[in-house]
Design a protein around this motif. Structure first.
Motif, PDB file in Angstrom:
ATOM      1  N   ASP A 160       0.852  -1.197   0.000  1.00 33.06           N
ATOM      2  CA  ASP A 160       0.000   0.000   0.000  1.00 33.06           C
ATOM      3  C   ASP A 160       0.888   1.248   0.000  1.00 33.06           C
ATOM      4  O   ASP A 160       1.130   1.856   1.032  1.00 33.06           O
ATOM      5  N   SER A 161       1.369   1.626  -1.171  1.00 36.88           N
ATOM      6  CA  SER A 161       2.273   2.778  -1.303  1.00 36.88           C
ATOM      7  C   SER A 161       1.589   4.085  -0.916  1.00 36.88           C
ATOM      8  O   SER A 161       2.202   4.944  -0.274  1.00 36.88           O
ATOM      9  N   ASP A 162       0.333   4.245  -1.294  1.00 38.88           N
ATOM     10  CA  ASP A 162      -0.390   5.472  -0.951  1.00 38.88           C
ATOM     11  C   ASP A 162      -0.526   5.612   0.563  1.00 38.88           C
ATOM     12  O   ASP A 162      -0.243   6.669   1.135  1.00 38.88           O
ATOM     13  N   GLY A 163      -0.965   4.557   1.215  1.00 44.50           N
ATOM     14  CA  GLY A 163      -1.111   4.590   2.668  1.00 44.50           C
ATOM     15  C   GLY A 163       0.219   4.807   3.366  1.00 44.50           C
ATOM     16  O   GLY A 163       0.306   5.535   4.356  1.00 44.50           O
ATOM     17  N   GLU A 182      -1.102  13.901  -3.022  1.00 40.93           N
ATOM     18  CA  GLU A 182      -1.207  13.075  -4.229  1.00 40.93           C
ATOM     19  C   GLU A 182      -1.674  11.667  -3.877  1.00 40.93           C
ATOM     20  O   GLU A 182      -2.566  11.113  -4.522  1.00 40.93           O
ATOM     21  N   ALA A 183      -1.086  11.104  -2.825  1.00 43.70           N
ATOM     22  CA  ALA A 183      -1.449   9.743  -2.420  1.00 43.70           C
ATOM     23  C   ALA A 183      -2.905   9.661  -1.983  1.00 43.70           C
ATOM     24  O   ALA A 183      -3.611   8.696  -2.312  1.00 43.70           O
ATOM     25  N   ARG A 202      -5.961   9.630  -8.433  1.00 45.09           N
ATOM     26  CA  ARG A 202      -6.474   8.319  -8.826  1.00 45.09           C
ATOM     27  C   ARG A 202      -5.360   7.368  -9.249  1.00 45.09           C
ATOM     28  O   ARG A 202      -5.584   6.175  -9.355  1.00 45.09           O
ATOM     29  N   GLY A 203      -4.178   7.912  -9.502  1.00 44.20           N
ATOM     30  CA  GLY A 203      -3.102   7.106 -10.062  1.00 44.20           C
ATOM     31  C   GLY A 203      -2.434   6.159  -9.089  1.00 44.20           C
ATOM     32  O   GLY A 203      -2.274   4.992  -9.367  1.00 44.20           O
ATOM     33  N   GLY A 204      -2.070   6.624  -7.959  1.00 46.31           N
ATOM     34  CA  GLY A 204      -1.339   5.796  -7.009  1.00 46.31           C
ATOM     35  C   GLY A 204       0.156   6.010  -7.130  1.00 46.31           C
ATOM     36  O   GLY A 204       0.690   6.190  -8.217  1.00 46.31           O
ATOM     37  N   LEU A 205       0.818   6.019  -6.000  1.00 43.51           N
ATOM     38  CA  LEU A 205       2.266   6.232  -5.950  1.00 43.51           C
ATOM     39  C   LEU A 205       3.018   4.930  -6.186  1.00 43.51           C
ATOM     40  O   LEU A 205       2.515   3.853  -5.879  1.00 43.51           O
ATOM     41  N   SER A 206       4.225   5.070  -6.659  1.00 48.54           N
ATOM     42  CA  SER A 206       5.095   3.900  -6.792  1.00 48.54           C
ATOM     43  C   SER A 206       5.655   3.536  -5.418  1.00 48.54           C
ATOM     44  O   SER A 206       5.697   4.371  -4.511  1.00 48.54           O
TER      45      SER A 206
END
Length: 129
Positions: free
Chosen positions: A29-32, A93-94, A98-102
């Motif tokens: 879970d990169s965003d989290g 951004e996270a 809608r994209g999601g982070l790496s």
């Protein structure tokens, strides 16, 4: 007046955020992970401000005042002040894109957050004027 217990509570919250970020990153879970890493920095900065008897009502207010009191005075390295600003942007951004982070981006924010929390913790162990 801010209590020492409040400062310690905020630093402990920052450390919990770091642990949560690492767990989220490990779970994919990169965003989290990026969001929790930013909040680790936010809570550490809040602890530093509380140690000075100050509080801010907004994220931007806290980041700006932290910069004035700690970064511009040389108490916290400028690179960490920039990292706090970038972490906030990455968190937004996270949380809202809608994209999601790496995983690489999230790992970078987490590494910055670890250095930031460590630097603030070290600064708070020094006498405040």
């Amino acid at each position: 007046m801010t209590s020492e217990a409040e400062v310690h509570s905020l630093l402990e919250k920052a450390r919990r955020d770091l642990r949560s970020s690492a767990l989220l990153l490990g779970d994919g879970d990169s965003d989290g992970a990026a969001s929790r890493a930013y909040y680790a920095m936010f809570h550490a900065a809040s602890a530093a401000m509380a140690a000075r008897g100050e509080a801010c009502a907004t994220h931007a207010g806290l980041i700006g005042r932290f910069s004035v009191l700690f970064v511009q005075t040389g108490l916290i390295p400028k690179v960490l002040g920039r990292a706090l600003n970038m972490a906030e942007k990455t968190r937004l951004e996270a949380d809202y894109s809608r994209g999601g982070l790496s995983s690489h981006a999230a790992s970078s924010v987490l590494a910055d957050a670890e250095r930031f929390v460590e630097a603030v913790s070290a600064q708070l162990s020094l006498p405040m004027d």
